[in-house]
Design an enzyme around this catalytic site. Structure first.
Site, PDB file in Angstrom:
ATOM      1  N   SER A   1     -50.385 -26.298  41.411  1.00 17.85           N
ATOM      2  CA  SER A   1     -50.010 -26.625  42.788  1.00 17.85           C
ATOM      3  C   SER A   1     -48.600 -26.211  43.152  1.00 17.85           C
ATOM      4  CB  SER A   1     -50.180 -28.126  43.025  1.00 17.85           C
ATOM      5  OG  SER A   1     -51.537 -28.476  43.012  1.00 17.85           O
TER       6      SER A   1
ATOM      7  N   GLU B   1       0.797  -1.225   0.000  1.00 13.80           N
ATOM      8  CA  GLU B   1       0.000   0.000   0.000  1.00 13.80           C
ATOM      9  C   GLU B   1       0.835   1.283   0.000  1.00 13.80           C
ATOM     10  OE1 GLU B   1      -3.466   0.401  -0.142  1.00 13.80           O
ATOM     11  OE2 GLU B   1      -3.299  -1.712  -0.739  1.00 13.80           O
TER      12      GLU B   1
END
Length: 828
Positions: free
Chosen positions: A479, A94
């Site tokens: 219950s 680059e």
């Protein structure tokens, strides 16, 4: 001669003046232009101002990664942790003069100009790494003269304020490299499933070729162009003497294995999806979306991955067993024999969408990966053959196995070629035919002494439904609500040995409207001690006790234990008519093994930001299971537990509860130690009573655990909700099962039949490597006298009178209780 010299002198003066004017104009013009382009540019401060969006990560209790949240997939790497070869690759490809220029490389710009002119199109750029950093951080990618000038100015400023190493640090962490990767660490993970330090030279060069056009040069999109870019990077590294000729040639020939990356949610679905999603919601609510999705948080949780996966298997196994009881309805669909391979390929792609490797160059000699098949999960499989003995060959994606006759006997049919079934691989590698459950289940498990949540399953499959039934579903507990009633009764003066008459009773619930609770058997047992009533889940006695101790008092008591959902003030609430969440009910039960402390379930241990600052830390209580009940109160009913009273007063005012001064002393008195919501004595008595439910009552299936355990089953009258909440000294687990639409599960599908097995399958795995613990007891309690003991905060005059327990009729608040004709099915 003098005239000539004078003329030359005047000419020189004019020329010098014109030059001075030109220089002045140039300086002024340049200054004006500089001011024009620089006036609106952002100010570049120090390296500390670089705060990119980062991945937040979630870890289990053993620090294994189980989740992540991100807007941009980026992991911040310090410069010194970036391998030198990675730095060299990017610099060579680059910006080869990066270490020499001051931000703008005019030589590279000129070279790029002539290269593009010769090619007749843009084939080379002249931007330096520094310019790319400015473009990425503060400028758009707009291609214009203005932007290029501003980019050059900013690059020069950047070079003045930052070192070369700092610029590379920003660049290599910031740059987008395709495949959802921002920065080199994310690229290594996304493309190669590796850490940046593990990359080969060939892999490094492939990534380094991406910055200028991460999509066009992507090996996943354009493999040929990606190879050319890789070769360019390697040649530049060779030319700049970063690698040798041998390394260059070896890297060129090296094959690559790449992967297509998914989004963060794809990763979160892999390990503990319901738990991770709950953590996500919590952090987003407490810290905001921006911090969660970009703050780089390290989120350390309490979940145990092995326990979570055991819970997931238990839920799946239990639901598949229920579906078998309900019968088989035939294959899912059929395909023509010549379409079997096509169907199998589709299944394979669905199951390996993001994990199937992509090879460069393609190698037909390497077969594709076999489809991953997990034990306990169900998959769509197609029958490819059936032999003379009736053994079927089933194909699941690219995996294959057999279904022997005994594994499909329950279906009552022999499979045929081309038929598609839901199948499950067993521990021995064979397959069984299953039915995809429409039924759902939820499981919630944590340590009652520390509060640390170890497993939470919100349904059969997170991919099928993200709705978390452990925390979000509100259902009738049946219950399973009774222990709250009986705990409240112990503190009102009841004992395990208190006798209550199980006889018909009728309550007026409105004008000319009456309600009589019924037992499942439709029979009555006469006088029964409270212990037997709990063990066998007697309905009539539960309602009588509830009526006797008072509805408002019991509501206040339930709030102490952590029930947060609305509680209807009518008698059928004693039988579980008011909706609760599995989270709340399990937490309420956890108060008993925790010695009267209401545990706060902990999902998150610690949250650390990207700079190492602790944003939140939750330290679990350190409790000794052997002495959890040995916490003394004041020893008298005088005075109050101040913290508990303050909390209770808010509840009483908010819900307009009618609670007497005596009841307040029972609920919030000083006999309840600091930090507790009920006394250790009450907690121990309830633990002791609930062990009988497993040893002799409706929760008998849990006895197969072969450890001391206590709990309660629950089933609604229409059999639409089945519950089992039970605990050992150091682990409590609640299980709910039902349809989302509240329809009947099926005849006899009770909490003991449907949910207790899921509890058992999970607890067997979760506890297999733990020592067997027995429930502790307060030193002052003699088991021989336990049935004559009241709750620890009971007042001396609070004991129930015998005539109150056998009342033939009574008044009850007008309500829909008359329509709640409850039939407790737990006795099956």
């Amino acid at each position: 001669m003098s005239t000539v010299l004078e003329g030359v002198g005047r000419l020189f003066k004019v020329a010098f003046g014109l030059l001075a004017i030109a220089v002045g104009v140039f300086v002024v013009g340049t200054s004006v232009l500089y001011y024009h382009f620089a006036k609106d540019l952002p100010k570049l401060g120090g390296i500390a101002d670089y705060k990119p969006l980062l991945v937040s990560e979630v870890f289990a209790d053993d620090n294994s990664k189980i989740g992540e949240f991100w807007q941009e997939c980026r992991y911040l790497l310090p410069y010194e942790k970036i391998p030198r070869r990675v730095i060299d690759a990017f610099v060579a490809s680059e910006d080869e003069r990066f270490w020499d220029h001051k931000g703008v490389d005019f030589k590279s710009i000129l070279r790029a100009f002539f290269e593009n002119l010769r090619a007749g199109k843009v084939v080379q750029g002249g931007s330096t790494i520094t310019q790319q950093v400015t473009r990425s951080l503060v400028l758009s990618r707009e291609k214009s003269f203005d932007r290029k000038v501003k980019e050059a100015i900013l690059a020069t400023q950047l070079e003045q304020n930052f070192t070369k190493e700092q610029i590379l640090y920003i660049y290599l962490n910031q740059i987008f490299l395709g495949n959802r990767a921002h920065g080199v660490q994310a690229a290594a993970r996304n493309y190669f499933h590796k850490d940046i330090t593990e990359l080969t030279l060939a892999e490094t060069a492939m990534i380094a070729g991406l910055p200028s056009a991460p999509t066009a040069f992507s090996p996943l999109v354009n493999p040929a162009m990606a190879r050319l870019r890789q070769e360019h990077v390697l040649s530049q590294m060779l030319e700049n003497r970063y690698i040798s000729k041998a390394e260059y040639e070896e890297a060129l020939k090296a094959p690559l294995t790449l992967y297509r990356a998914g989004i963060d949610k794809d990763f979160n679905d892999l390990y503990a999806p319901y738990f991770v999603e709950h953590v996500r919601r919590t952090i987003e609510q407490n810290f905001g979306q921006q911090t969660l999705y970009g703050g780089g948080l390290k989120i350390h949780t309490t979940v145990n991955l092995a326990d979570y996966q055991a819970a997931d298997r238990a839920v799946k196994r239990g639901l598949l067993e229920v579906e078998r009881r309900k019968g088989f309805h035939g294959p899912v669909e059929r395909v023509a024999p010549d379409k079997i391979r096509e169907f199998a390929d589709q299944v394979h792609l669905q199951l390996t969408e993001l994990d199937e490797p992509i090879r460069m160059p393609p190698n037909p000699e390497i077969p594709p990966l076999s489809t991953p098949i997990e034990e306990g999960h169900i998959y769509r499989g197609v029958i490819s053959a059936v032999d003379d003995q009736g053994t079927a060959t089933v194909v699941v994606g690219h995996a294959e196995g057999t279904i022997p006759p005994e594994n499909r006997k329950w279906t009552g049919r022999t499979p045929k070629v081309g038929e598609i079934y839901w199948v499950r691989r067993t521990a021995d590698g064979e397959f069984t035919i299953e039915v995809e459950p429409k039924l759902e289940s939820a499981l919630f498990s944590f340590n009652p002494l520390t509060g640390e949540v170890k497993a939470m399953i919100g349904g059969f499959s997170f991919k099928r439904s993200e709705f978390n039934r452990a925390t979000q579903a509100i259902r009738q507990p049946g219950s399973a609500f009774k222990p709250i009633v009986y705990s409240a009764a112990l503190d009102k003066g009841y004992t395990p040995g208190t006798t209550v008459i199980d006889a018909p009773v009728e309550y007026k619930v409105g004008r000319n409207r009456f309600w009589s609770p019924e037992n499942y058997s439709r029979k009555h047992n006469g006088p029964m001690p409270v212990r037997s009533a709990i063990t066998h889940s007697n309905n009539v006695i539960a309602v009588k006790v509830f009526h006797d101790i008072g509805i408002d008092y019991t509501v206040a008591y339930a709030r102490k234990l952590g029930i947060s959902t609305p509680i209807a003030r009518y008698l059928s609430t004693a039988l579980g008519a008011s909706d609760v969440t599995l989270f709340d009910l399990t937490r309420a039960f956890a108060t008993f093994p925790a010695g009267g402390v209401r545990p706060t379930p902990l999902f998150i241990r610690k949250i650390v930001d990207k700079d190492g600052n602790v944003l939140e830390e939750n330290r679990p209580a350190v409790a000794d299971a052997a002495h959890v009940f040995d916490v003394p109160g004041s020893g008298s009913g005088a005075g109050f537990n101040g913290e508990l009273l303050a909390e209770g007063e808010k509840v009483i005012e908010k819900e307009n509860l009618k609670v007497t001064p005596e009841e307040k002393r029972i609920l919030y008195g000083a006999s309840i130690p600091p930090g507790h919501v009920i006394s250790p004595q009450t907690a121990f008595l309830m633990t002791n009573l609930l062990t009988d439910v497993i040893d002799h009552g409706t929760g008998f299936k849990a006895k197969s655990l072969k450890r001391p355990a206590a709990g309660k089953t629950g089933t609604t009258n229409d059999e639409s909700d089945a519950w089992f909440v039970a605990f050992t000294p150091d682990l409590i687990t609640g299980v709910w099962t039902g349809y989302d639409s509240r329809k009947k599960i099926g005849p006899g599908m009770t909490g003991g039949v449907v949910s207790a097995p899921i509890w058992l399958y999970y607890m067997e795995e979760a506890l297999k490597d733990r020592p067997v613990l027995d429930f502790a007891k307060p030193a002052y309690i003699k088991l021989a006298n336990i049935d004559s003991m009241t709750g620890g905060s009971a007042l001396e005059d609070a004991a129930p009178k015998p005539e109150d327990l056998a009342i033939p009729s009574g008044e009850a608040p007008a309500s829909r209780g008359v329509d709640f004709l409850f039939k407790d099915l737990n006795n099956l």
